[in-house]
Design a protein around this motif. Sequence first.
Motif, PDB file in Angstrom:
ATOM      1  N   VAL A  88       0.839  -1.204   0.000  1.00 18.97           N
ATOM      2  CA  VAL A  88       0.000   0.000   0.000  1.00 18.97           C
ATOM      3  C   VAL A  88       0.872   1.252   0.000  1.00 18.97           C
ATOM      4  CG1 VAL A  88      -1.633   1.354   1.361  1.00 18.97           C
ATOM      5  CG2 VAL A  88      -1.996  -1.097   1.081  1.00 18.97           C
ATOM      6  N   LEU A  89       1.902   1.260   0.847  1.00 21.00           N
ATOM      7  CA  LEU A  89       2.803   2.417   0.908  1.00 21.00           C
ATOM      8  C   LEU A  89       3.543   2.624  -0.410  1.00 21.00           C
ATOM      9  CD1 LEU A  89       4.270   1.964   4.512  1.00 21.00           C
ATOM     10  CD2 LEU A  89       2.732   3.778   3.730  1.00 21.00           C
ATOM     11  N   SER A  90       3.843   1.535  -1.094  1.00 22.18           N
ATOM     12  CA  SER A  90       4.541   1.661  -2.381  1.00 22.18           C
ATOM     13  C   SER A  90       3.670   2.322  -3.444  1.00 22.18           C
ATOM     14  CB  SER A  90       4.995   0.280  -2.871  1.00 22.18           C
ATOM     15  OG  SER A  90       3.896  -0.491  -3.342  1.00 22.18           O
ATOM     16  N   GLN A  91       2.352   2.333  -3.203  1.00 17.87           N
ATOM     17  CA  GLN A  91       1.431   2.947  -4.160  1.00 17.87           C
ATOM     18  C   GLN A  91       1.200   4.429  -3.885  1.00 17.87           C
ATOM     19  OE1 GLN A  91       0.276   1.066  -6.878  1.00 17.87           O
ATOM     20  NE2 GLN A  91       1.855  -0.230  -5.942  1.00 17.87           N
ATOM     21  N   VAL A  92       1.496   4.888  -2.670  1.00 16.90           N
ATOM     22  CA  VAL A  92       1.229   6.292  -2.332  1.00 16.90           C
ATOM     23  C   VAL A  92       2.502   7.117  -2.198  1.00 16.90           C
ATOM     24  CG1 VAL A  92      -0.958   5.771  -1.212  1.00 16.90           C
ATOM     25  CG2 VAL A  92       1.141   5.736   0.144  1.00 16.90           C
ATOM     26  N   TYR A  93       3.661   6.432  -2.180  1.00 17.62           N
ATOM     27  CA  TYR A  93       4.926   7.147  -2.078  1.00 17.62           C
ATOM     28  C   TYR A  93       5.809   6.885  -3.298  1.00 17.62           C
ATOM     29  CZ  TYR A  93       4.332   8.590   2.794  1.00 17.62           C
ATOM     30  OH  TYR A  93       3.888   9.182   3.956  1.00 17.62           O
ATOM     31  N   ARG A  94       6.676   7.817  -3.556  1.00 16.33           N
ATOM     32  CA  ARG A  94       7.696   7.664  -4.577  1.00 16.33           C
ATOM     33  C   ARG A  94       9.050   7.955  -3.948  1.00 16.33           C
ATOM     34  NH1 ARG A  94       4.558   5.088  -6.221  1.00 16.33           N
ATOM     35  NH2 ARG A  94       3.394   5.092  -8.184  1.00 16.33           N
ATOM     36  N   PRO A  95      10.074   7.086  -4.134  1.00 15.06           N
ATOM     37  CA  PRO A  95      10.034   5.882  -4.963  1.00 15.06           C
ATOM     38  C   PRO A  95       9.395   4.696  -4.235  1.00 15.06           C
ATOM     39  CG  PRO A  95      12.223   6.184  -4.062  1.00 15.06           C
ATOM     40  CD  PRO A  95      11.429   7.377  -3.623  1.00 15.06           C
ATOM     41  N   LEU A 124       9.765   1.668  -4.905  1.00 15.15           N
ATOM     42  CA  LEU A 124      10.669   0.520  -4.841  1.00 15.15           C
ATOM     43  C   LEU A 124      11.276   0.352  -3.452  1.00 15.15           C
ATOM     44  CD1 LEU A 124      12.065  -1.758  -6.406  1.00 15.15           C
ATOM     45  CD2 LEU A 124      13.878  -0.126  -7.025  1.00 15.15           C
ATOM     46  N   VAL A 125      11.370   1.438  -2.697  1.00 15.53           N
ATOM     47  CA  VAL A 125      11.911   1.364  -1.332  1.00 15.53           C
ATOM     48  C   VAL A 125      11.093   0.392  -0.489  1.00 15.53           C
ATOM     49  CG1 VAL A 125      12.281   2.643   0.803  1.00 15.53           C
ATOM     50  CG2 VAL A 125      12.872   3.693  -1.386  1.00 15.53           C
ATOM     51  N   PHE A 126       9.785   0.519  -0.553  1.00 16.58           N
ATOM     52  CA  PHE A 126       8.911  -0.325   0.268  1.00 16.58           C
ATOM     53  C   PHE A 126       8.861  -1.756  -0.255  1.00 16.58           C
ATOM     54  CE2 PHE A 126       7.338   4.015   0.859  1.00 16.58           C
ATOM     55  CZ  PHE A 126       7.435   4.113   2.245  1.00 16.58           C
ATOM     56  N   LEU A 127       8.934  -1.921  -1.558  1.00 14.59           N
ATOM     57  CA  LEU A 127       8.953  -3.271  -2.118  1.00 14.59           C
ATOM     58  C   LEU A 127      10.250  -3.989  -1.766  1.00 14.59           C
ATOM     59  CD1 LEU A 127       7.371  -2.649  -5.650  1.00 14.59           C
ATOM     60  CD2 LEU A 127       6.261  -3.486  -3.569  1.00 14.59           C
ATOM     61  N   SER A 128      11.339  -3.238  -1.684  1.00 10.82           N
ATOM     62  CA  SER A 128      12.621  -3.830  -1.283  1.00 10.82           C
ATOM     63  C   SER A 128      12.575  -4.255   0.186  1.00 10.82           C
ATOM     64  CB  SER A 128      13.756  -2.821  -1.496  1.00 10.82           C
ATOM     65  OG  SER A 128      13.870  -2.468  -2.858  1.00 10.82           O
ATOM     66  N   LEU A 129      11.948  -3.434   1.019  1.00  6.19           N
ATOM     67  CA  LEU A 129      11.783  -3.790   2.431  1.00  6.19           C
ATOM     68  C   LEU A 129      10.919  -5.033   2.580  1.00  6.19           C
ATOM     69  CD1 LEU A 129      11.206  -0.241   3.979  1.00  6.19           C
ATOM     70  CD2 LEU A 129      13.226  -1.699   4.277  1.00  6.19           C
ATOM     71  N   LEU A 130       9.906  -5.145   1.739  1.00  3.63           N
ATOM     72  CA  LEU A 130       9.032  -6.321   1.736  1.00  3.63           C
ATOM     73  C   LEU A 130       9.841  -7.576   1.404  1.00  3.63           C
ATOM     74  CD1 LEU A 130       5.560  -6.519  -0.050  1.00  3.63           C
ATOM     75  CD2 LEU A 130       7.161  -8.408  -0.089  1.00  3.63           C
ATOM     76  N   ALA A 131      10.658  -7.493   0.359  1.00  5.57           N
ATOM     77  CA  ALA A 131      11.466  -8.642  -0.059  1.00  5.57           C
ATOM     78  C   ALA A 131      12.449  -9.047   1.034  1.00  5.57           C
ATOM     79  CB  ALA A 131      12.221  -8.301  -1.347  1.00  5.57           C
ATOM     80  N   LEU A 132      13.065  -8.058   1.683  1.00  2.00           N
ATOM     81  CA  LEU A 132      14.010  -8.343   2.760  1.00  2.00           C
ATOM     82  C   LEU A 132      13.318  -9.013   3.927  1.00  2.00           C
ATOM     83  CD1 LEU A 132      16.763  -8.059   4.174  1.00  2.00           C
ATOM     84  CD2 LEU A 132      16.076  -5.755   4.869  1.00  2.00           C
ATOM     85  N   ASP A 133      12.155  -8.527   4.310  1.00  2.00           N
ATOM     86  CA  ASP A 133      11.420  -9.064   5.450  1.00  2.00           C
ATOM     87  C   ASP A 133      11.035 -10.522   5.226  1.00  2.00           C
ATOM     88  OD1 ASP A 133      10.023  -8.514   8.052  1.00  2.00           O
ATOM     89  OD2 ASP A 133       8.264  -9.042   6.869  1.00  2.00           O
ATOM     90  N   ILE A 134      10.468 -10.807   4.059  1.00  2.00           N
ATOM     91  CA  ILE A 134      10.005 -12.171   3.783  1.00  2.00           C
ATOM     92  C   ILE A 134      11.171 -13.136   3.620  1.00  2.00           C
ATOM     93  CG2 ILE A 134       8.832 -13.628   2.083  1.00  2.00           C
ATOM     94  CD1 ILE A 134       6.857 -11.393   1.641  1.00  2.00           C
ATOM     95  N   SER A 135      12.165 -12.757   2.818  1.00  2.00           N
ATOM     96  CA  SER A 135      13.293 -13.659   2.569  1.00  2.00           C
ATOM     97  C   SER A 135      14.082 -13.927   3.848  1.00  2.00           C
ATOM     98  CB  SER A 135      14.221 -13.071   1.501  1.00  2.00           C
ATOM     99  OG  SER A 135      14.701 -11.795   1.879  1.00  2.00           O
ATOM    100  N   SER A 136      14.257 -12.906   4.680  1.00  2.00           N
ATOM    101  CA  SER A 136      14.992 -13.067   5.925  1.00  2.00           C
ATOM    102  C   SER A 136      14.302 -14.048   6.862  1.00  2.00           C
ATOM    103  CB  SER A 136      15.152 -11.704   6.607  1.00  2.00           C
ATOM    104  OG  SER A 136      15.690 -11.842   7.899  1.00  2.00           O
TER     105      SER A 136
END
Length: 232
Positions: free
Chosen positions: A96-103, A105-117
């Motif tokens: 949701v945050l990735s849709q209202v903020y620019r860039p 990609l910051v939030f999508l990268s945090l998502l990937a880190l959280d899940i993979s970790s």
Amino acid sequence: MAKASGPRPKPRPKEGKLSVYLYIPNIIGYVRVLMNSVAFAICFSNKRAFSVLYFVSFVCDAIDGWCARKFNQVSTFGAVLDMVTDRVSTACLLVVLSQVYRPGLVFLSLLALDISSHWLQMYSTFLTGKTSHKDVKDSTNWLFKAYYGNRMFMAYCCVSCEVLYIILFLIAKSQSSLVDVLLGTLQQVSLLSVLVALSLFGWAAKQLVNVIQMKAAADVCVLYDIKKKQKQ
């Protein structure tokens, strides 16, 4: 010598699948899923209601753990339900945050880190035969051990992340610049700026722990493969 007579202790009744599903902490877990579902359904139409539902669901994460210990209803299913709910909830908020903020990609990268970790940590836990992914006593990293070894520090980091994300969502405008919003908020002299500053510190600590956790878990997987080949 005659054996002492007396009533034999009654055997404990066997638990069925339904009884485990109906453990109190697991029921709380189902309520969390329901609250999060409603929260994200109304997140853009009613930000305040979303924030309340989301945060209450987050608080219930601590309550179900307390209930599991209090009523001796710890279960593998409950632990998995708890972690999946946590990861999915945070992931949805980051999307949701990735849709209202620019860039975004910051939030999508945090998502990937959280899940993979967390996924790697859970998998490495099974490989080493540990009963909990929080068992990191053999780690040499002080921050990693402090995070999982100190409940207060861990709670502070987790709460900081969720509070920061909720605040960012509440103050966001369509296609807001993340840097501009953070700097503008921190430059103000207000309770909000103090809360954001405190949350940023805990958020940063948790992201660093996620990186350390991912590397440590990956090392466990690699060492497992090496030992397996040596035995062949």
